[in-house]
Scaffold this active site. Structure first.
Site: not given
Ligand SMILES: Cc1cc2nc3c(=O)[nH]c(=O)nc-3n(C[C@H](O)[C@H](O)[C@H](O)COP(=O)(O)OP(=O)(O)OC[C@H]3O[C@@H](n4cnc5c(N)ncnc54)[C@H](O)[C@@H]3O)c2cc1C
Length: 285
Positions: A126-128, A244
């Site tokens: 998944q490329g999101y 999902e």
């Molecule tokens: C085990 C695992 C597998 C994954 N696999 C995939 C995958 O296969 N493909 C894929 O595309 N993605 C994947 N992801 C990514 C996931 O789905 C999320 O998109 C990603 O973790 C969230 O983005 P970030 O890590 O940049 O966090 P951020 O967006 O930086 O958020 C970090 C924290 O800040 C908080 N936050 C952010 N914005 C705000 C705001 N405006 N106000 C208050 N709080 C805020 C969030 O709630 C969070 O607690 C995976 C994640 C995990 C943990």
């Protein structure tokens, strides 16, 4: 609420259990029961056995190889599969992009991809997420410019689980830089073997490779590989995220894990009681 099983439920359970007894290797069950890794071939073999029986995609409509079961029957099947420690099928294909292809795909896309998913002949990632687009997914910047009947894709995706073994990636890309951010996104189906794709590992704190970063460097993707209309990818993406969320709730799998913990606790309690009985009294005096 606990529903009492009907005669049809009991017969269904017997039929599923007979299938599992006949087709599922006890060595594989042992691995699943004890949370040991299952390799891709083992998962694919099991998926193919389910597909031959017509049970690989309980959530798909019958016309695409699904079962046509009610929600209740699907839940029962899922609980039985997990209770008997069967490997799970690949969620990215069966529960995420498969249903999206069924809903938004062209006739050609359905005819090509759905049988491949059903028979475990294609695997997906998944490329999101992107380095600058996580919670605020619509701010993604991976760009796809139109070049004739292709898109030229540049950018990167992050946290991409399973990219190292996937055949295809379904990716959100920006096809209009000027529109409101949700309106300029398209949804592409891209072979991971495409020229210009590079996969770099990302490791969790325990040293395990949990994710990847996937880089796109002038990757050429046919426009026919777009799912849904151009600049309407956000609609596809949201539908997929709905599926999902259902999948990651993992009700049946969590029931299996809880019952495994209960069994282990009972064993530990019995062993401790036996050890206490057999130990010299003085040690506890
Ligand atoms: C085990 C695992 C597998 C994954 N696999 C995939 C995958 O296969 N493909 C894929 O595309 N993605 C994947 N992801 C990514 C996931 O789905 C999320 O998109 C990603 O973790 C969230 O983005 P970030 O890590 O940049 O966090 P951020 O967006 O930086 O958020 C970090 C924290 O800040 C908080 N936050 C952010 N914005 C705000 C705001 N405006 N106000 C208050 N709080 C805020 C969030 O709630 C969070 O607690 C995976 C994640 C995990 C943990």
């Amino acid at each position: 609420m606990r529903l009492s099983p009907t005669q049809a439920d009991i017969e269904f359970e017997q039929m599923v259990e007979a299938f599992v007894a006949e087709h599922l290797d006890p060595a594989v069950q042992h691995r699943v029961e004890n949370s040991m890794a299952i390799d891709k071939k083992t998962q694919d073999d099991w998926t193919q056995k389910l597909a031959a029986k017509g049970w690989a995609a309980p959530n798909w409509p019958v016309e695409y190889g699904g079962t046509g079961w009610s929600m209740r029957r699907r839940h029962q099947f899922e609980v039985l599969m997990r209770r008997h420690h069967a490997p799970e099928t690949q969620g990215f294909g069966f529960n995420m992009v498969g249903p999206a292809i069924i809903q938004y795909g062209s006739k050609e896309q359905k005819a090509y991809y759905l049988p491949l998913i059903l028979n475990a002949q294609i695997s997906w990632c998944q490329g999101y997420s992107e380095p600058g687009a996580g919670s605020d997914l619509a701010s993604l910047t991976t760009r796809a410019e139109v070049v004739g009947d292709h898109y030229r894709v540049n950018g990167s995706k992050i946290w991409t689980s399973g990219a190292e073994r996937a055949d295809h990636i379904f990716a959100l890309v920006r096809t209009d830089m000027t529109a409101k951010k949700q309106l300029g996104i398209s949804f592409l189906l891209i072979p991971m073997s495409s020229m210009g794709i590079r996969v770099a590992p990302l490791y969790a704190f325990n040293g395990k490779r949990l994710w990847n970063q996937v880089f796109f460097d002038d990757v050429m993707v046919p426009r026919a590989s777009r799912l849904g209309a151009e600049n309407q990818g956000w609609t596809v993406a949201k539908t997929l995220l709905g599926d999902e969320r259902l999948m990651v709730s993992r009700v049946a799998e969590n029931k299996r894990i809880l019952s495994r913990v209960q069994t282990l606790l009972k064993t530990v309690r019995l062993k401790t009681a036996r050890w206490r009985r057999n130990s010299p009294k003085s040690r506890f005096a």
